[in-house]
Scaffold this motif. Structure first.
Motif, PDB file in Angstrom:
ATOM      1  N   ARG A  96       0.827  -1.207   0.000  1.00 35.62           N
ATOM      2  CA  ARG A  96       0.000   0.000   0.000  1.00 35.62           C
ATOM      3  C   ARG A  96       0.862   1.258   0.000  1.00 35.62           C
ATOM      4  NH1 ARG A  96      -4.621  -1.764   4.460  1.00 35.62           N
ATOM      5  NH2 ARG A  96      -5.584  -3.403   3.182  1.00 35.62           N
ATOM      6  N   THR A 119      -7.838  -8.029  -7.826  1.00 37.35           N
ATOM      7  CA  THR A 119      -8.846  -7.008  -7.530  1.00 37.35           C
ATOM      8  C   THR A 119      -9.808  -7.480  -6.452  1.00 37.35           C
ATOM      9  OG1 THR A 119      -8.691  -6.221  -9.816  1.00 37.35           O
ATOM     10  CG2 THR A 119     -10.615  -5.546  -8.548  1.00 37.35           C
ATOM     11  N   TYR A 122      -7.947  -7.513  -3.082  1.00 37.13           N
ATOM     12  CA  TYR A 122      -7.680  -6.168  -2.571  1.00 37.13           C
ATOM     13  C   TYR A 122      -8.957  -5.510  -2.051  1.00 37.13           C
ATOM     14  CZ  TYR A 122      -6.292  -1.273  -2.502  1.00 37.13           C
ATOM     15  OH  TYR A 122      -6.064   0.020  -2.130  1.00 37.13           O
ATOM     16  N   ARG A 123     -10.052  -5.674  -2.789  1.00 34.04           N
ATOM     17  CA  ARG A 123     -11.295  -5.030  -2.372  1.00 34.04           C
ATOM     18  C   ARG A 123     -11.949  -5.752  -1.203  1.00 34.04           C
ATOM     19  NH1 ARG A 123     -14.156  -2.893  -7.996  1.00 34.04           N
ATOM     20  NH2 ARG A 123     -12.401  -1.568  -8.629  1.00 34.04           N
ATOM     21  N   GLU A 158      -9.994  -4.312   1.930  1.00 35.74           N
ATOM     22  CA  GLU A 158     -10.002  -2.885   2.235  1.00 35.74           C
ATOM     23  C   GLU A 158     -11.160  -2.530   3.162  1.00 35.74           C
ATOM     24  OE1 GLU A 158     -10.385  -0.722  -1.371  1.00 35.74           O
ATOM     25  OE2 GLU A 158     -12.400  -1.430  -1.817  1.00 35.74           O
ATOM     26  N   GLU A 212     -13.801   0.556   4.919  1.00 37.96           N
ATOM     27  CA  GLU A 212     -14.728   1.515   4.319  1.00 37.96           C
ATOM     28  C   GLU A 212     -14.020   2.811   3.934  1.00 37.96           C
ATOM     29  OE1 GLU A 212     -18.271   2.698   2.743  1.00 37.96           O
ATOM     30  OE2 GLU A 212     -17.738   0.747   3.576  1.00 37.96           O
ATOM     31  N   GLU A 215     -10.845   3.195   3.102  1.00 32.51           N
ATOM     32  CA  GLU A 215     -10.035   2.934   1.908  1.00 32.51           C
ATOM     33  C   GLU A 215     -10.918   2.823   0.662  1.00 32.51           C
ATOM     34  OE1 GLU A 215      -6.452   0.403   4.077  1.00 32.51           O
ATOM     35  OE2 GLU A 215      -8.011  -0.616   2.943  1.00 32.51           O
ATOM     36  N   ARG A 216     -12.102   2.244   0.820  1.00 35.76           N
ATOM     37  CA  ARG A 216     -13.011   2.130  -0.318  1.00 35.76           C
ATOM     38  C   ARG A 216     -13.466   3.510  -0.792  1.00 35.76           C
ATOM     39  NH1 ARG A 216     -16.252  -0.864   1.978  1.00 35.76           N
ATOM     40  NH2 ARG A 216     -15.309  -2.844   1.357  1.00 35.76           N
ATOM     41  N   ARG A 240     -10.572   5.134  -2.533  1.00 35.02           N
ATOM     42  CA  ARG A 240     -10.366   4.582  -3.877  1.00 35.02           C
ATOM     43  C   ARG A 240     -11.383   5.141  -4.863  1.00 35.02           C
ATOM     44  NH1 ARG A 240     -12.925   0.466  -6.087  1.00 35.02           N
ATOM     45  NH2 ARG A 240     -13.712  -0.296  -4.088  1.00 35.02           N
ATOM     46  N   ARG A 241     -12.616   5.262  -4.422  1.00 32.14           N
ATOM     47  CA  ARG A 241     -13.641   5.811  -5.313  1.00 32.14           C
ATOM     48  C   ARG A 241     -13.359   7.271  -5.646  1.00 32.14           C
ATOM     49  NH1 ARG A 241     -18.942   3.249  -2.202  1.00 32.14           N
ATOM     50  NH2 ARG A 241     -18.608   1.071  -2.875  1.00 32.14           N
ATOM     51  N   SER A 282     -10.530   7.322  -8.114  1.00 34.08           N
ATOM     52  CA  SER A 282     -10.993   6.922  -9.446  1.00 34.08           C
ATOM     53  C   SER A 282     -11.759   8.056 -10.117  1.00 34.08           C
ATOM     54  CB  SER A 282     -11.876   5.677  -9.334  1.00 34.08           C
ATOM     55  OG  SER A 282     -11.164   4.598  -8.776  1.00 34.08           O
TER      56      SER A 282
END
Length: 278
Positions: free
Chosen positions: A73, A129, A132-133, A136, A138, A140-141, A144-145, A148
């Motif tokens: 990470r 993927t 990793y997901r 992870e 909340e 980190e999610r 990531r969003r 993106s």
């Protein structure tokens, strides 16, 4: 053993010396090292280049396999920051050149790989993927969003700038060509444009919006029945979705995602579902 210890000691001493050197000396050393590597790579043959890239990929893969999740990470965050700094400093021409080189290199890689290698690559990407997901949290999610979304916005802005630059370059080339044409060529071009505007050139989207006179010519696409069952969670899949190792990742990530058993349905609903009510 003595040689290995000596090399480790020299590497540690070199690392300490480089950590203490000033920025100017470090920049000069890195520039000299870059020029030396570039000169060596220009002299190597195509086979030597492929062998070097293969060894480099193997060595890098071994290093990444040995790193922990936290180290991975941290590395990904540092790589992302470094790429953002480098791309913020490049000009529009450099960005267009980099994008074209990346697309060309990616296309060459896809052309050279076999169908088995492509399937293995897609399977590894899906597995990485999913892992990793699944690991992870909340926060980190959400991060990531957001990354993106910002990356898509940045790519959209870069694409608009590239298109604007391309239009400007085309306009400049057109402006250089127009004064060179003769009177007859200009008259012919204007008549051709006028005739084309009067006739109306059919566009692709206009042709696509037309209704089909007959749907018999449309080929039928059939995925078949969902007859393949996952060995971990008993989920049904199409036969074309089955990977080479016969372990699915779309449903339970090869048994890594375990759902609790469903709760028992209350008695009135059980009778209704079983058609056992009066």
């Amino acid at each position: 053993v003595d040689k290995k210890v000596r090399l480790e000691v020299e590497a540690q001493r070199r690392k300490e010396n480089r950590a203490q050197e000033p920025d100017e000396i470090q920049q000069a050393r890195l520039q000299e090292q870059s020029l030396r590597q570039q000169a060596l790579r220009e002299e190597e043959s195509e086979e030597e280049t492929r062998a070097r890239l293969r060894d480099q990929a193997t060595r890098q893969q071994a290093i990444r396999n040995a790193e922990t999740d936290d180290e991975r990470r941290v590395r990904m965050i540092e790589d992302n920051l470094r790429h953002q700094v480098l791309r913020a400093q490049e000009t529009v021409e450099e960005r267009m050149s980099r994008s074209m080189a990346d697309r060309l290199r990616h296309q060459m890689y896809l052309v050279e790989e076999t169908e088995e290698e492509a399937e293995i690559r897609r399977e590894l990407n899906r597995e990485q993927t999913a892992n990793y997901r699944a690991a992870e949290i909340e926060e980190e999610r959400e991060g990531r969003r957001e990354q993106s979304q910002s990356r898509m916005e940045r790519l959209r802005e870069e694409r608009e700038e590239d298109e604007e630059l391309l239009r400007a370059m085309n306009a400049l080339e057109h402006a250089e060509i127009i004064p060179l044409e003769t009177k007859e060529e200009r008259t012919f071009r204007e008549e051709l444009l006028a005739a084309r505007n009067r006739a109306g050139v059919p566009r692709t989207h206009r042709a696509a919006c037309k209704t089909l006179a007959s749907e018999d010519r449309v080929p039928l696409h059939d995925c078949g029945e969902m007859t393949v069952t996952c060995g971990e969670c008993n989920a049904r899949h199409f036969k074309g979705e089955q990977p080479t190792d016969k372990k699915f990742t779309q449903c339970c990530a090869k048994g890594k995602v375990i759902l609790p058993p469903p709760k028992e349905c209350p008695q009135p609903l059980v009778k209704l579902l079983q058609n056992d009510h009066q």
